[in-house]
Write a protein that holds these residues in place. Sequence first.
Motif, PDB file in Angstrom:
ATOM      1  N   GLY A   1       1.011 -13.740 -15.985  1.00  0.00           N
ATOM      2  CA  GLY A   1       1.420 -12.594 -16.785  1.00  0.00           C
ATOM      3  C   GLY A   1       0.457 -11.422 -16.716  1.00  0.00           C
ATOM      4  N   ALA A   2      -0.538 -11.487 -15.835  1.00  0.00           N
ATOM      5  CA  ALA A   2      -1.522 -10.410 -15.752  1.00  0.00           C
ATOM      6  C   ALA A   2      -0.917  -9.143 -15.149  1.00  0.00           C
ATOM      7  CB  ALA A   2      -2.714 -10.857 -14.920  1.00  0.00           C
ATOM      8  N   GLY A   3       0.151  -9.307 -14.358  1.00  0.00           N
ATOM      9  CA  GLY A   3       0.796  -8.126 -13.760  1.00  0.00           C
ATOM     10  C   GLY A   3       0.718  -8.098 -12.245  1.00  0.00           C
ATOM     11  N   LYS A   4       0.341  -9.204 -11.635  1.00  0.00           N
ATOM     12  CA  LYS A   4       0.174  -9.241 -10.174  1.00  0.00           C
ATOM     13  C   LYS A   4       1.496  -8.995  -9.447  1.00  0.00           C
ATOM     14  CE  LYS A   4      -1.302 -13.524 -10.403  1.00  0.00           C
ATOM     15  NZ  LYS A   4      -1.167 -13.846 -11.816  1.00  0.00           N
ATOM     16  N   THR A   5       2.518  -9.760  -9.842  1.00  0.00           N
ATOM     17  CA  THR A   5       3.821  -9.602  -9.203  1.00  0.00           C
ATOM     18  C   THR A   5       4.372  -8.205  -9.425  1.00  0.00           C
ATOM     19  OG1 THR A   5       4.275 -11.956  -9.450  1.00  0.00           O
ATOM     20  CG2 THR A   5       6.169 -10.511  -9.139  1.00  0.00           C
ATOM     21  N   THR A   6       4.145  -7.689 -10.626  1.00  0.00           N
ATOM     22  CA  THR A   6       4.627  -6.343 -10.943  1.00  0.00           C
ATOM     23  C   THR A   6       4.018  -5.321  -9.974  1.00  0.00           C
ATOM     24  OG1 THR A   6       4.796  -7.004 -13.244  1.00  0.00           O
ATOM     25  CG2 THR A   6       4.822  -4.640 -12.789  1.00  0.00           C
ATOM     26  N   ILE A   7       2.729  -5.467  -9.697  1.00  0.00           N
ATOM     27  CA  ILE A   7       2.071  -4.534  -8.772  1.00  0.00           C
ATOM     28  C   ILE A   7       2.679  -4.650  -7.373  1.00  0.00           C
ATOM     29  CG2 ILE A   7      -0.113  -4.045  -7.578  1.00  0.00           C
ATOM     30  CD1 ILE A   7      -1.569  -4.661 -10.176  1.00  0.00           C
ATOM     31  N   LEU A   8       2.871  -5.884  -6.894  1.00  0.00           N
ATOM     32  CA  LEU A   8       3.425  -6.055  -5.544  1.00  0.00           C
ATOM     33  C   LEU A   8       4.852  -5.509  -5.461  1.00  0.00           C
ATOM     34  CD1 LEU A   8       2.282  -9.401  -3.914  1.00  0.00           C
ATOM     35  CD2 LEU A   8       1.093  -7.243  -4.219  1.00  0.00           C
ATOM     36  N   ARG A   9       5.635  -5.771  -6.477  1.00  0.00           N
ATOM     37  CA  ARG A   9       7.023  -5.286  -6.444  1.00  0.00           C
ATOM     38  C   ARG A   9       7.082  -3.765  -6.508  1.00  0.00           C
ATOM     39  NH1 ARG A   9      11.110  -8.952  -7.392  1.00  0.00           N
ATOM     40  NH2 ARG A   9      12.353  -7.501  -8.623  1.00  0.00           N
ATOM     41  N   THR A  10       6.096  -3.175  -7.179  1.00  0.00           N
ATOM     42  CA  THR A  10       6.070  -1.716  -7.237  1.00  0.00           C
ATOM     43  C   THR A  10       5.649  -1.139  -5.882  1.00  0.00           C
ATOM     44  OG1 THR A  10       5.414  -1.933  -9.541  1.00  0.00           O
ATOM     45  CG2 THR A  10       5.222   0.260  -8.568  1.00  0.00           C
ATOM     46  N   ILE A  11       4.666  -1.778  -5.246  1.00  0.00           N
ATOM     47  CA  ILE A  11       4.249  -1.307  -3.922  1.00  0.00           C
ATOM     48  C   ILE A  11       5.433  -1.356  -2.958  1.00  0.00           C
ATOM     49  CG2 ILE A  11       2.787  -1.818  -1.917  1.00  0.00           C
ATOM     50  CD1 ILE A  11       0.677  -2.915  -3.877  1.00  0.00           C
ATOM     51  N   SER A  12       6.239  -2.435  -3.052  1.00  0.00           N
ATOM     52  CA  SER A  12       7.379  -2.593  -2.147  1.00  0.00           C
ATOM     53  C   SER A  12       8.573  -1.714  -2.517  1.00  0.00           C
ATOM     54  CB  SER A  12       7.826  -4.052  -2.123  1.00  0.00           C
ATOM     55  OG  SER A  12       7.002  -4.790  -1.263  1.00  0.00           O
ATOM     56  N   GLY A  13       8.511  -1.057  -3.658  1.00  0.00           N
ATOM     57  CA  GLY A  13       9.603  -0.156  -4.040  1.00  0.00           C
ATOM     58  C   GLY A  13      10.727  -0.824  -4.812  1.00  0.00           C
ATOM     59  N   LEU A  14      10.510  -2.080  -5.240  1.00  0.00           N
ATOM     60  CA  LEU A  14      11.546  -2.742  -6.041  1.00  0.00           C
ATOM     61  C   LEU A  14      11.476  -2.294  -7.491  1.00  0.00           C
ATOM     62  CD1 LEU A  14      11.380  -6.418  -4.670  1.00  0.00           C
ATOM     63  CD2 LEU A  14      13.006  -4.619  -4.070  1.00  0.00           C
ATOM     64  N   LEU A  15      10.282  -1.862  -7.902  1.00  0.00           N
ATOM     65  CA  LEU A  15      10.117  -1.329  -9.252  1.00  0.00           C
ATOM     66  C   LEU A  15       9.593   0.094  -9.131  1.00  0.00           C
ATOM     67  CD1 LEU A  15       8.277  -4.292 -11.034  1.00  0.00           C
ATOM     68  CD2 LEU A  15      10.649  -3.585 -11.385  1.00  0.00           C
ATOM     69  N   ARG A  16       9.912   0.917 -10.109  1.00  0.00           N
ATOM     70  CA  ARG A  16       9.434   2.300 -10.084  1.00  0.00           C
ATOM     71  C   ARG A  16       8.194   2.446 -10.951  1.00  0.00           C
ATOM     72  NH1 ARG A  16      10.253   3.925  -5.698  1.00  0.00           N
ATOM     73  NH2 ARG A  16      12.358   3.704  -4.932  1.00  0.00           N
ATOM     74  N   THR A  17       7.302   3.339 -10.546  1.00  0.00           N
ATOM     75  CA  THR A  17       6.099   3.575 -11.332  1.00  0.00           C
ATOM     76  C   THR A  17       6.451   4.336 -12.606  1.00  0.00           C
ATOM     77  OG1 THR A  17       5.752   5.673 -10.229  1.00  0.00           O
ATOM     78  CG2 THR A  17       4.671   3.781  -9.257  1.00  0.00           C
ATOM     79  N   THR A  18       5.695   4.040 -13.653  1.00  0.00           N
ATOM     80  CA  THR A  18       5.812   4.849 -14.857  1.00  0.00           C
ATOM     81  C   THR A  18       4.836   6.009 -14.725  1.00  0.00           C
ATOM     82  OG1 THR A  18       6.281   2.854 -16.105  1.00  0.00           O
ATOM     83  CG2 THR A  18       5.644   4.795 -17.380  1.00  0.00           C
ATOM     84  N   LYS A  19       3.711   5.690 -14.087  1.00  0.00           N
ATOM     85  CA  LYS A  19       2.659   6.683 -13.870  1.00  0.00           C
ATOM     86  C   LYS A  19       1.946   6.292 -12.586  1.00  0.00           C
ATOM     87  CE  LYS A  19      -1.318   7.068 -16.021  1.00  0.00           C
ATOM     88  NZ  LYS A  19      -2.189   6.542 -17.063  1.00  0.00           N
ATOM     89  N   GLY A  20       1.330   7.243 -11.939  1.00  0.00           N
ATOM     90  CA  GLY A  20       0.538   6.937 -10.756  1.00  0.00           C
ATOM     91  C   GLY A  20       1.352   6.921  -9.474  1.00  0.00           C
ATOM     92  N   GLU A  21       0.649   6.674  -8.367  1.00  0.00           N
ATOM     93  CA  GLU A  21       1.282   6.753  -7.058  1.00  0.00           C
ATOM     94  C   GLU A  21       0.812   5.626  -6.153  1.00  0.00           C
ATOM     95  OE1 GLU A  21       0.115  10.586  -5.650  1.00  0.00           O
ATOM     96  OE2 GLU A  21       1.531  11.643  -6.951  1.00  0.00           O
ATOM     97  N   VAL A  22       1.623   5.340  -5.151  1.00  0.00           N
ATOM     98  CA  VAL A  22       1.214   4.411  -4.106  1.00  0.00           C
ATOM     99  C   VAL A  22       1.310   5.143  -2.777  1.00  0.00           C
ATOM    100  CG1 VAL A  22       1.638   2.184  -3.006  1.00  0.00           C
ATOM    101  CG2 VAL A  22       2.184   2.486  -5.432  1.00  0.00           C
ATOM    102  N   TRP A  23       0.231   5.074  -2.012  1.00  0.00           N
ATOM    103  CA  TRP A  23       0.199   5.725  -0.691  1.00  0.00           C
ATOM    104  C   TRP A  23       0.010   4.677   0.380  1.00  0.00           C
ATOM    105  CZ3 TRP A  23      -0.127  11.209   0.536  1.00  0.00           C
ATOM    106  CH2 TRP A  23       0.125  12.024  -0.578  1.00  0.00           C
ATOM    107  N   PHE A  24       0.680   4.867   1.509  1.00  0.00           N
ATOM    108  CA  PHE A  24       0.551   3.935   2.621  1.00  0.00           C
ATOM    109  C   PHE A  24       0.474   4.717   3.921  1.00  0.00           C
ATOM    110  CE2 PHE A  24       2.577   0.960   5.752  1.00  0.00           C
ATOM    111  CZ  PHE A  24       1.558   0.028   5.776  1.00  0.00           C
TER     112      PHE A  24
END
Lengths: 300, 246
Positions: free
Chosen positions: B48-71
């Motif tokens: 529940g720390a948020g690891k999966t949430t971070i990966l899913r956001t990087i992959s574009g399955l979830l949208r950011t509330t704030k901040g950005e991901v650059w690749f």
Amino acid sequence: MIDFFQHVINGLSLGSIYALIALGYTMVYGVLRLINFAHSEVYMMGAFIGYYTSRMFQLDQNPSFMNLLLVMIVAMAGCAVIGFVIERFAYRPLRGASGINALITAVGVSLFLQFSGQLGFGADPKFYPQIYQPAGEWSVGGLQVNPLQMIVAVIAVVLMLLLQYIIFGTRLGRAMRAVSFSRDTARLMGIPTDLVISATFMIGSALAGAAGVLVGLIYPKIDPLMGVMPGLKAFVAAVVGGIGNVVGAVIGALLLGLSEEFVVAFGRSTFRDALAFGLLILILLFRPQGLMGQNLREKV
Amino acid sequence: MNSAAATGTTPMLEVKDLAVNYGAINAVRGVSFAVAPGEIVCLLGANGAGKTTILRTISGLLRTTKGEVWFKGEKISTMPAHTIVQKRLCQVPEGRGIFLNLSVEENLDLGAWVVGKAKDYQEDLNKAFELFPRLKDRRKQNAGTLSGGEQQMLAIARALMSHPEFLLLDEPSMGLAPRVIETIFQVVQDINKRGVTILLVEQNAMQALQVAHRGLVLETGTLKLQGRARELLESDEIRKAYLGEI
Ligand SMILES: Nc1ncnc2c1ncn2[C@@H]1O[C@H](COP(=O)(O)OP(=O)(O)OP(=O)(O)O)[C@@H](O)[C@H]1O
Ligand SMILES: [Mg+2]
């Protein structure tokens, strides 16, 4: 014996029309977990597109098999566009919202098309032009059969084989099955799932359009509410077969067509419509996942 | 290999001040980190720390509330998920995400979706079977009939079919026997040696830190610690909190 054989053919041709409609329900359910109640109206629209195409080109002047094919192709293309539009503008904006929203929308689209149909086409029934009249009786294995019923069943089978090929033999089909298993995982493969969903609607709607034309051949009276009963029955067939399962939908539909034909032939025709819903209740009681339905679980 | 800051190379992946909410739940709050080309970075944290949430956001399955991901110098946090895969950023999701209704080979074929059925498809397939010989005998089999370990191998093999430059792995060792886990970690290292940069989420902190160059420790949605894997392995704090030592 001859009678019996003819009843089997009739049952199969009715069942194959149900099957063409049921496939659309089950495919859309597969990719979206949505019962697209507007699907029965796509079938109705198919019948009307066929009707107006036949009238416009006066295809009943010299009936031929080519005419039938032409009308079917136009109706299938028209319905594919209608299916695309319904998905794009009614369902896609609700993606991610709870299922009940989409369900209510589906009923809304269905009613919208029924009453737009009454407004646009007129509420009175229309007689389908005879665009194809196979000569006399055909004999199959020494038994006489009504050729129209036979043709309808054969065309439906050809379409179903085509669909089978798309689903199990092409990349699009593989993507459709992937989306139906998990949309998010499909996206992780780089599959544009919105396109796949659009394609699914278009293919399912094209099949319903074909059904609309075929039904005009054997029951040549169409009206804007004609989709309601066959639509419900095709839905029942899809549930009986196991919703989401393509083969199941066909089996359920053929089963329903045959039993309806035999109830009418040897029992009481008033029971005809009750039969489908009786079957639905039985299946929900004893095998809620449907005849071919199965539950897939991930291994941990 | 060193961190981006240490070597001065431009990072391949950059997560900047990322926040992700599920309705009213703030699952990730202001997380920033970078991964340099060629690295294995592991992301640790309790359930529940948020690891999966971070990966899913990087992959574009979830949208950011704030901040950005650059690749690779592009902002990807507003791109649709399937476009991100085309950039060669791929994920093996938590629970493997095998299509259980498809055959082993069909799963691999879908993995190759973004590269198309090019002429080297057969070659890629052979490479996958070389890496995991067990999949070869089962290629026609329904993926639902595979064991858990075989499914994890299939998930990794499938991701490789897309020619990834960057691989996100979400708990690849979950639910597997120790010997299989060893194989998986070995494969992770092999893949990295072939030039694939890796962000590895794990509960299995000890083993993950042994293969990783750097580690990030997440606690209820915020980064608590980060550093070289070796240093983290030796830090008392980590040993107590995440490696099960008292
Ligand atoms: N779909 C969701 N809706 C609401 N809350 C969610 C959802 N998914 C995750 N959460 C919450 O977000 C938080 C982070 O979840 P996440 O799955 O990212 O954790 P994790 O670090 O991957 O955990 P685990 O190690 O158990 O996989 C948790 O509190 C979880 O309950
Ligand atoms: Mg997780």
